[in-house]
Motif scaffolding. Structure first.
Motif, PDB file in Angstrom:
ATOM      1  N   ILE A   5      34.683  40.017  48.895  1.00  0.00           N
ATOM      2  CA  ILE A   5      33.441  40.071  47.571  1.00  0.00           C
ATOM      3  C   ILE A   5      33.491  41.533  47.358  1.00  0.00           C
ATOM      4  N   SER A   6      33.058  42.355  48.241  1.00  0.00           N
ATOM      5  CA  SER A   6      32.715  43.546  47.793  1.00  0.00           C
ATOM      6  C   SER A   6      33.853  44.510  47.159  1.00  0.00           C
ATOM      7  N   ASN A   7      35.143  44.189  47.581  1.00  0.00           N
ATOM      8  CA  ASN A   7      36.270  45.014  46.928  1.00  0.00           C
ATOM      9  C   ASN A   7      36.617  44.572  45.642  1.00  0.00           C
ATOM     10  N   PHE A   8      36.036  43.530  44.966  1.00  0.00           N
ATOM     11  CA  PHE A   8      36.104  43.465  43.723  1.00  0.00           C
ATOM     12  C   PHE A   8      35.137  44.320  42.696  1.00  0.00           C
ATOM     13  N   ASP A  10      35.019  47.601  44.084  1.00  0.00           N
ATOM     14  CA  ASP A  10      35.586  49.053  44.298  1.00  0.00           C
ATOM     15  C   ASP A  10      36.267  49.714  43.064  1.00  0.00           C
ATOM     16  N   ALA A  11      35.983  50.940  42.977  1.00  0.00           N
ATOM     17  CA  ALA A  11      36.497  51.688  41.896  1.00  0.00           C
ATOM     18  C   ALA A  11      38.093  51.467  41.744  1.00  0.00           C
ATOM     19  N   ALA A  12      38.699  51.191  42.794  1.00  0.00           N
ATOM     20  CA  ALA A  12      40.173  51.179  42.583  1.00  0.00           C
ATOM     21  C   ALA A  12      40.559  49.824  41.784  1.00  0.00           C
ATOM     22  N   VAL A  13      39.410  48.934  41.799  1.00  0.00           N
ATOM     23  CA  VAL A  13      39.745  47.518  40.772  1.00  0.00           C
ATOM     24  C   VAL A  13      39.133  47.485  39.621  1.00  0.00           C
ATOM     25  N   THR A  14      37.930  48.161  39.536  1.00  0.00           N
ATOM     26  CA  THR A  14      36.981  48.356  38.334  1.00  0.00           C
ATOM     27  C   THR A  14      37.730  49.415  37.299  1.00  0.00           C
ATOM     28  N   LEU A  15      38.116  50.647  37.862  1.00  0.00           N
ATOM     29  CA  LEU A  15      38.662  51.802  36.976  1.00  0.00           C
ATOM     30  C   LEU A  15      39.749  51.312  36.280  1.00  0.00           C
ATOM     31  N   PRO A  16      40.746  50.666  36.903  1.00  0.00           N
ATOM     32  CA  PRO A  16      41.820  50.246  35.839  1.00  0.00           C
ATOM     33  C   PRO A  16      41.505  49.222  35.050  1.00  0.00           C
ATOM     34  N   LEU A  17      40.741  48.267  35.492  1.00  0.00           N
ATOM     35  CA  LEU A  17      40.192  47.174  34.506  1.00  0.00           C
ATOM     36  C   LEU A  17      39.485  47.874  33.318  1.00  0.00           C
ATOM     37  N   ALA A  18      38.577  48.828  33.651  1.00  0.00           N
ATOM     38  CA  ALA A  18      37.760  49.502  32.362  1.00  0.00           C
ATOM     39  C   ALA A  18      38.796  50.271  31.419  1.00  0.00           C
ATOM     40  N   VAL A  19      39.846  50.667  31.963  1.00  0.00           N
ATOM     41  CA  VAL A  19      41.044  51.493  31.195  1.00  0.00           C
ATOM     42  C   VAL A  19      41.671  50.519  30.531  1.00  0.00           C
ATOM     43  N   GLY A  20      42.200  49.269  31.082  1.00  0.00           N
ATOM     44  CA  GLY A  20      42.926  48.324  30.382  1.00  0.00           C
ATOM     45  C   GLY A  20      41.802  47.735  29.194  1.00  0.00           C
ATOM     46  N   TYR A 166      43.502  45.065  43.901  1.00  0.00           N
ATOM     47  CA  TYR A 166      42.451  44.357  44.808  1.00  0.00           C
ATOM     48  C   TYR A 166      42.821  45.005  46.182  1.00  0.00           C
ATOM     49  N   GLY A 167      41.791  45.132  46.892  1.00  0.00           N
ATOM     50  CA  GLY A 167      42.071  45.416  48.427  1.00  0.00           C
ATOM     51  C   GLY A 167      42.329  47.073  48.609  1.00  0.00           C
ATOM     52  N   HIS A 168      42.508  47.810  47.540  1.00  0.00           N
ATOM     53  CA  HIS A 168      42.760  49.153  47.651  1.00  0.00           C
ATOM     54  C   HIS A 168      41.155  49.873  47.591  1.00  0.00           C
ATOM     55  N   ASN A 169      41.041  51.095  48.131  1.00  0.00           N
ATOM     56  CA  ASN A 169      39.915  51.909  48.121  1.00  0.00           C
ATOM     57  C   ASN A 169      39.947  53.026  47.379  1.00  0.00           C
ATOM     58  N   ALA A 170      39.139  53.409  46.486  1.00  0.00           N
ATOM     59  CA  ALA A 170      39.118  54.665  45.720  1.00  0.00           C
ATOM     60  C   ALA A 170      38.531  55.681  46.711  1.00  0.00           C
TER      61      ALA A 170
END
Length: 188
Positions: A5-8, A10-20, A166-170
């Motif tokens: 749940i926490s991985n959703f 992570d900046a590795a997920v949220t920052l690409p979404l924000a740029v998208g 998802y699953g990557h860590n910044a």
């Protein structure tokens, strides 16, 4: 389970979404897209400042168990709320998107507490900052009367981006740990 749940958040997920989201918004209005990135940057600066002050200077509020603003919680509250609200905006259900986004930020924050990565006060602070970023931006978007184009394409693209990320860590935490002492010595 909590880590999944926490991985959703992570900046590795949220920052690409924000740029998208910014790219999607920019197709209709570049100023509004830039405003989204500025709003999110302010929230990130607040998180970063508290992390530097704690990691480099040792500043914390022990009485309430507060060291830093939870970055996962702030990013998830800001980005997921904005993203879901944008998806549902055209159908007139952006308030449902806001509710779902804020709830997802709270759930990700709870995961951070259960993982013992943050205290309740740190998660509440992250949720408050992220929610403020999202609500402030979405309110200004509504006032601008910008109509977003390509909702289906954007939705599919952003789902693909989040699935890949998802699953990557910044690496932000290791950078903060490495450079914060130097920053604090120079400031203090």
């Amino acid at each position: 389970m909590w880590n999944a749940i926490s991985n959703f958040g992570d900046a590795a997920v949220t920052l690409p979404l924000a740029v998208g989201c910014a790219i999607w918004i920019a197709a209709s209005d570049r100023r509004v897209a830039a405003y989204w990135l500025v709003c999110l940057s302010v929230g990130m600066a607040i998180v970063g400042a508290t992390k530097i002050l704690y990691a480099g200077c040792g500043i914390e509020i022990r009485e309430i168990g507060f060291r830093v603003v939870s970055g996962h919680t702030m990013l998830s509250s800001a980005v997921w709320t904005t993203c879901i609200a944008l998806f549902l905006r055209r159908s007139g259900r952006s308030s449902v998107g806001i509710t779902l986004g804020l709830a997802s930020g709270a759930i990700i924050g709870a995961a951070r507490v259960f993982e013992e990565a943050h205290t309740v006060s740190e998660v509440i602070a992250g949720w408050a900052v992220g929610s403020t970023v999202a609500l402030f931006f979405l309110r200004s978007l509504d006032k601008s009367h910008v109509q977003l184009r390509g909702t289906v394409v954007a939705a599919v693209s952003l789902l693909l981006v989040s699935g890949i990320a998802y699953g990557h860590n910044a690496p932000f935490q290791s950078l903060i740990d490495r450079y914060s002492p130097t920053i604090c010595r120079r400031i203090l």
